[in-house]
Motif scaffolding. Structure first.
Motif, PDB file in Angstrom:
ATOM      1  N   TYR A  90      11.307  94.695  55.216  1.00 19.13           N
ATOM      2  CA  TYR A  90      11.534  93.342  54.721  1.00 19.13           C
ATOM      3  C   TYR A  90      12.881  92.826  55.206  1.00 19.13           C
ATOM      4  CZ  TYR A  90       7.579  94.156  51.639  1.00 19.13           C
ATOM      5  OH  TYR A  90       6.327  94.428  51.158  1.00 19.13           O
ATOM      6  N   LEU A  91      12.887  91.558  55.643  1.00 21.24           N
ATOM      7  CA  LEU A  91      14.107  90.927  56.107  1.00 21.24           C
ATOM      8  C   LEU A  91      14.576  89.869  55.119  1.00 21.24           C
ATOM      9  CD1 LEU A  91      13.309  90.271  59.892  1.00 21.24           C
ATOM     10  CD2 LEU A  91      14.792  92.046  58.956  1.00 21.24           C
ATOM     11  N   LEU A  92      15.872  89.866  54.853  1.00 22.64           N
ATOM     12  CA  LEU A  92      16.519  88.769  54.134  1.00 22.64           C
ATOM     13  C   LEU A  92      17.262  87.940  55.165  1.00 22.64           C
ATOM     14  CD1 LEU A  92      18.033  90.625  51.040  1.00 22.64           C
ATOM     15  CD2 LEU A  92      15.915  89.297  51.142  1.00 22.64           C
ATOM     16  N   GLY A  93      17.100  86.628  55.128  1.00 24.60           N
ATOM     17  CA  GLY A  93      17.683  85.816  56.187  1.00 24.60           C
ATOM     18  C   GLY A  93      18.332  84.544  55.703  1.00 24.60           C
ATOM     19  N   LEU A  94      19.134  83.973  56.598  1.00 25.56           N
ATOM     20  CA  LEU A  94      19.818  82.713  56.351  1.00 25.56           C
ATOM     21  C   LEU A  94      19.847  81.934  57.660  1.00 25.56           C
ATOM     22  CD1 LEU A  94      21.446  81.320  54.007  1.00 25.56           C
ATOM     23  CD2 LEU A  94      23.499  82.134  55.170  1.00 25.56           C
ATOM     24  N   SER A  95      19.495  80.653  57.607  1.00 28.32           N
ATOM     25  CA  SER A  95      19.540  79.812  58.799  1.00 28.32           C
ATOM     26  C   SER A  95      20.368  78.570  58.528  1.00 28.32           C
ATOM     27  CB  SER A  95      18.128  79.413  59.248  1.00 28.32           C
ATOM     28  OG  SER A  95      17.509  78.580  58.290  1.00 28.32           O
ATOM     29  N   LEU A  96      20.958  78.044  59.585  1.00 28.03           N
ATOM     30  CA  LEU A  96      21.783  76.841  59.524  1.00 28.03           C
ATOM     31  C   LEU A  96      21.263  75.863  60.568  1.00 28.03           C
ATOM     32  CD1 LEU A  96      24.341  75.232  58.683  1.00 28.03           C
ATOM     33  CD2 LEU A  96      25.575  76.505  60.443  1.00 28.03           C
ATOM     34  N   ASP A  97      20.802  74.690  60.120  1.00 33.44           N
ATOM     35  CA  ASP A  97      20.280  73.657  61.016  1.00 33.44           C
ATOM     36  C   ASP A  97      21.154  72.408  60.933  1.00 33.44           C
ATOM     37  OD1 ASP A  97      17.121  74.072  61.981  1.00 33.44           O
ATOM     38  OD2 ASP A  97      17.744  75.329  60.305  1.00 33.44           O
ATOM     39  N   TYR A  98      21.405  71.809  62.082  1.00 31.76           N
ATOM     40  CA  TYR A  98      22.098  70.521  62.126  1.00 31.76           C
ATOM     41  C   TYR A  98      21.704  69.803  63.410  1.00 31.76           C
ATOM     42  CZ  TYR A  98      25.730  66.945  62.091  1.00 31.76           C
ATOM     43  OH  TYR A  98      26.389  65.738  62.105  1.00 31.76           O
ATOM     44  N   LYS A  99      21.356  68.514  63.244  1.00 28.58           N
ATOM     45  CA  LYS A  99      20.930  67.717  64.392  1.00 28.58           C
ATOM     46  C   LYS A  99      19.748  68.392  65.093  1.00 28.58           C
ATOM     47  CE  LYS A  99      24.169  64.398  64.511  1.00 28.58           C
ATOM     48  NZ  LYS A  99      23.897  62.945  64.538  1.00 28.58           N
ATOM     49  N   TRP A 100      19.955  68.890  66.312  1.00 31.03           N
ATOM     50  CA  TRP A 100      18.878  69.428  67.145  1.00 31.03           C
ATOM     51  C   TRP A 100      18.951  70.941  67.313  1.00 31.03           C
ATOM     52  CZ3 TRP A 100      21.977  71.636  70.681  1.00 31.03           C
ATOM     53  CH2 TRP A 100      23.219  71.043  70.913  1.00 31.03           C
ATOM     54  N   ILE A 101      19.890  71.601  66.641  1.00 31.70           N
ATOM     55  CA  ILE A 101      20.093  73.029  66.881  1.00 31.70           C
ATOM     56  C   ILE A 101      20.040  73.821  65.575  1.00 31.70           C
ATOM     57  CG2 ILE A 101      22.612  72.958  66.687  1.00 31.70           C
ATOM     58  CD1 ILE A 101      22.668  74.924  69.086  1.00 31.70           C
ATOM     59  N   ALA A 102      19.606  75.087  65.669  1.00 33.72           N
ATOM     60  CA  ALA A 102      19.522  75.966  64.501  1.00 33.72           C
ATOM     61  C   ALA A 102      19.959  77.376  64.869  1.00 33.72           C
ATOM     62  CB  ALA A 102      18.100  75.991  63.953  1.00 33.72           C
ATOM     63  N   LEU A 103      20.731  77.997  63.985  1.00 32.44           N
ATOM     64  CA  LEU A 103      21.133  79.390  64.123  1.00 32.44           C
ATOM     65  C   LEU A 103      20.543  80.178  62.959  1.00 32.44           C
ATOM     66  CD1 LEU A 103      24.915  78.899  64.982  1.00 32.44           C
ATOM     67  CD2 LEU A 103      23.043  79.316  66.587  1.00 32.44           C
ATOM     68  N   GLU A 104      20.112  81.404  63.240  1.00 31.45           N
ATOM     69  CA  GLU A 104      19.475  82.208  62.203  1.00 31.45           C
ATOM     70  C   GLU A 104      19.900  83.666  62.328  1.00 31.45           C
ATOM     71  OE1 GLU A 104      15.053  83.944  61.697  1.00 31.45           O
ATOM     72  OE2 GLU A 104      15.154  81.750  61.637  1.00 31.45           O
ATOM     73  N   VAL A 105      20.126  84.308  61.184  1.00 33.18           N
ATOM     74  CA  VAL A 105      20.378  85.740  61.152  1.00 33.18           C
ATOM     75  C   VAL A 105      19.594  86.322  59.980  1.00 33.18           C
ATOM     76  CG1 VAL A 105      22.488  85.418  59.786  1.00 33.18           C
ATOM     77  CG2 VAL A 105      22.103  87.571  60.992  1.00 33.18           C
ATOM     78  N   SER A 106      18.907  87.429  60.206  1.00 28.97           N
ATOM     79  CA  SER A 106      18.171  88.100  59.143  1.00 28.97           C
ATOM     80  C   SER A 106      18.270  89.606  59.342  1.00 28.97           C
ATOM     81  CB  SER A 106      16.707  87.653  59.112  1.00 28.97           C
ATOM     82  OG  SER A 106      16.099  87.801  60.372  1.00 28.97           O
ATOM     83  N   PHE A 107      18.248  90.332  58.237  1.00 27.59           N
ATOM     84  CA  PHE A 107      18.399  91.782  58.296  1.00 27.59           C
ATOM     85  C   PHE A 107      17.742  92.407  57.087  1.00 27.59           C
ATOM     86  CE2 PHE A 107      21.967  89.972  56.067  1.00 27.59           C
ATOM     87  CZ  PHE A 107      22.128  90.790  54.951  1.00 27.59           C
ATOM     88  N   ALA A 108      17.532  93.711  57.157  1.00 32.13           N
ATOM     89  CA  ALA A 108      16.940  94.457  56.058  1.00 32.13           C
ATOM     90  C   ALA A 108      18.047  95.071  55.218  1.00 32.13           C
ATOM     91  CB  ALA A 108      16.015  95.547  56.583  1.00 32.13           C
ATOM     92  N   PRO A 109      17.943  95.003  53.883  1.00 35.85           N
ATOM     93  CA  PRO A 109      18.911  95.701  53.025  1.00 35.85           C
ATOM     94  C   PRO A 109      18.874  97.190  53.313  1.00 35.85           C
ATOM     95  CG  PRO A 109      17.515  94.219  51.760  1.00 35.85           C
ATOM     96  CD  PRO A 109      16.908  94.316  53.126  1.00 35.85           C
ATOM     97  N   ALA A 110      19.909  97.893  52.897  1.00 33.92           N
ATOM     98  CA  ALA A 110      19.975  99.337  53.125  1.00 33.92           C
ATOM     99  C   ALA A 110      18.701 100.001  52.617  1.00 33.92           C
ATOM    100  CB  ALA A 110      21.196  99.918  52.423  1.00 33.92           C
ATOM    101  N   PHE A 111      18.079 100.785  53.490  1.00 35.70           N
ATOM    102  CA  PHE A 111      16.820 101.429  53.133  1.00 35.70           C
ATOM    103  C   PHE A 111      17.057 102.517  52.085  1.00 35.70           C
ATOM    104  CE2 PHE A 111      13.495 104.593  53.748  1.00 35.70           C
ATOM    105  CZ  PHE A 111      12.361 103.795  53.656  1.00 35.70           C
ATOM    106  N   ARG A 112      16.251 102.504  51.025  1.00 34.64           N
ATOM    107  CA  ARG A 112      16.383 103.495  49.947  1.00 34.64           C
ATOM    108  C   ARG A 112      15.362 104.616  50.157  1.00 34.64           C
ATOM    109  NH1 ARG A 112      19.757 101.668  46.166  1.00 34.64           N
ATOM    110  NH2 ARG A 112      20.218  99.456  46.101  1.00 34.64           N
ATOM    111  N   GLN A 113      15.859 105.828  50.182  1.00 31.80           N
ATOM    112  CA  GLN A 113      14.982 106.966  50.422  1.00 31.80           C
ATOM    113  C   GLN A 113      14.102 107.223  49.206  1.00 31.80           C
ATOM    114  OE1 GLN A 113      16.829 110.475  52.109  1.00 31.80           O
ATOM    115  NE2 GLN A 113      18.677 109.314  52.535  1.00 31.80           N
ATOM    116  N   THR A 114      12.913 107.739  49.473  1.00 36.98           N
ATOM    117  CA  THR A 114      12.014 108.165  48.414  1.00 36.98           C
ATOM    118  C   THR A 114      11.579 109.597  48.713  1.00 36.98           C
ATOM    119  OG1 THR A 114       9.990 107.469  49.533  1.00 36.98           O
ATOM    120  CG2 THR A 114      11.143 105.796  48.225  1.00 36.98           C
ATOM    121  N   ASP A 115      10.897 110.205  47.728  1.00 39.37           N
ATOM    122  CA  ASP A 115      10.425 111.572  47.933  1.00 39.37           C
ATOM    123  C   ASP A 115       9.394 111.643  49.049  1.00 39.37           C
ATOM    124  OD1 ASP A 115      12.049 112.411  45.908  1.00 39.37           O
ATOM    125  OD2 ASP A 115      10.492 112.264  44.362  1.00 39.37           O
ATOM    126  N   ALA A 116       8.624 110.551  49.229  1.00 38.17           N
ATOM    127  CA  ALA A 116       7.560 110.556  50.228  1.00 38.17           C
ATOM    128  C   ALA A 116       8.079 110.316  51.632  1.00 38.17           C
ATOM    129  CB  ALA A 116       6.514 109.506  49.871  1.00 38.17           C
TER     130      ALA A 116
END
Length: 355
Positions: A90-116
């Motif tokens: 899963y990605l959490l993201g944030l984008s910034l748009d203005y006029k004709w251009i957009a920047l975006e960055v998204s990433f996954a939170p630190a992965f939590r280990q499970t027994d499986a």
């Protein structure tokens, strides 16, 4: 602070720095904005009763999505198939748009280990995006994605340690897409970027050309006799003839449905551990379908959507690569007022380059 978190904070700082506090949350649209909206409709030749733009606003959009590449990888003898899913899915993201251009960055939170799922704590997902419009009907998108750590969901591979095996498997992808929106009264911006609002129901044919270059590094922790691939490099060129239609209720609530069938060319180069290599060239077929619901007003907007994608290569047995995945996305955004320094800086590009 990680690089991914730092990029998100920088986007927020940019908005807070340039937007005066007494203007940020005003619900009254400025006369300047109304004048620019009318001028844009006249200049581009569309009916202003169908769509309205918010180009004079800085638009912040936050989202969570499971839109991360799932793919199939086969051993060189064709006997074993791995259905690979990113561990950090899963990605959490944030984008910034203005006029004709957009920047975006998204990433996954630190992965939590499970027994499986053992020893996948180094798994990560990162995506960077740059999107802009050449003109009112021609949109360009670029993105870079890096995924580390995959889970093999195919239990028939017969491997005793099938999860830990893919701990360091890495996929890097550079992708570009060019869209053409045939119907001027259909707001593609409203559907994908929320820099506009569709006021009346409308649809459009949307031809799309996508070009993708990807590098897969298996990085297996233990030797497997039938898996001798050191690296896979793949290039895809796909043309899709899509159609989108947006149903609008009370000018703010909407539902959008779309289909995008296509055909393309795939070139895959396998580099093996013995330093030999093999090249495959094939015809590929793609099909995307999507559905989205949401709310879009002057300041606030939010929505949920889903997409199902299928990508197949004609000679799949030889190429050893196939993709078939679906994802969900939810987003929430807000539009801030801009200011004169920003208009002057970005206005230069509009005046001289035609954006």
């Amino acid at each position: 602070m990680t690089l991914k978190t730092s990029l998100s904070y920088r986007l927020l700082f940019f908005v807070l720095y340039f937007c005066p506090a007494n203007l940020v949350f005003s619900q009254n649209i400025r006369p300047y904005d109304l004048e620019k909206q009318a001028a844009h409709a006249e200049l581009k030749g569309y009916d202003a009763s169908y769509r309205v733009n918010y180009f004079e606003n800085i638009i912040i959009r936050s989202f969570i999505t499971s839109d991360i590449a799932n793919f199939q990888f086969r051993s060189s003898d064709g006997q074993r198939t791995f259905d690979l899913v990113p561990a950090a899915e899963y990605l959490l993201g944030l984008s910034l748009d203005y006029k004709w251009i957009a920047l975006e960055v998204s990433f996954a939170p630190a992965f939590r280990q499970t027994d499986a799922i053992e020893d996948l704590s180094n798994s990560s997902s990162l995506r960077l995006g740059l999107n802009f419009f050449y003109s009112d009907q021609l949109r360009q998108e670029f993105s870079y994605t890096r995924l580390v750590g995959f889970i093999n969901t195919n239990s028939e591979t017969g491997l005793s340690d099938r999860l830990r095996l893919l701990n360091n498997t890495e996929l890097q992808t550079i992708r570009g897409s060019t869209y053409y929106i045939a119907n001027k009264n259909f707001s593609f911006r409203s559907h994908y970027a929320q820099t506009e609002r569709q006021l009346r129901s409308a649809g459009s044919l949307i031809p799309k050309l996508t070009y993708t270059y990807s590098i897969t590094d298996p990085n297996l922790e233990i030797p497997v006799e039938t898996i001798n691939t050191a690296q896979l490099k793949s290039f895809d060129l796909i043309f899709q003839m899509g159609y989108l239609y947006t149903f609008v209720a009370k000018e703010k609530w909407f539902a959008t449905i779309g289909v995008h069938p296509g055909v393309g060319y795939n070139s895959a180069r396998y580099e093996f551990l013995d330093q030999s290599n093999q090249l495959f060239n094939n015809i590929s077929f793609a099909f995307d379908s999507e559905l989205k619901f949401g709310y879009n007003s002057y300041r606030w907007f939010f929505g949920v959507g889903g997409n199902w994608r299928n990508f197949n290569i004609l000679n799949n047995e030889a190429n050893q690569l196939n993709r078939d995945n679906s994802y969900l996305e939810a987003y929430l955004g807000f539009r801030f007022n801009d200011n004169k320094p920003m208009r002057k800086f970005f206005g230069w590009f509009e005046d001289h380059l035609g954006f």
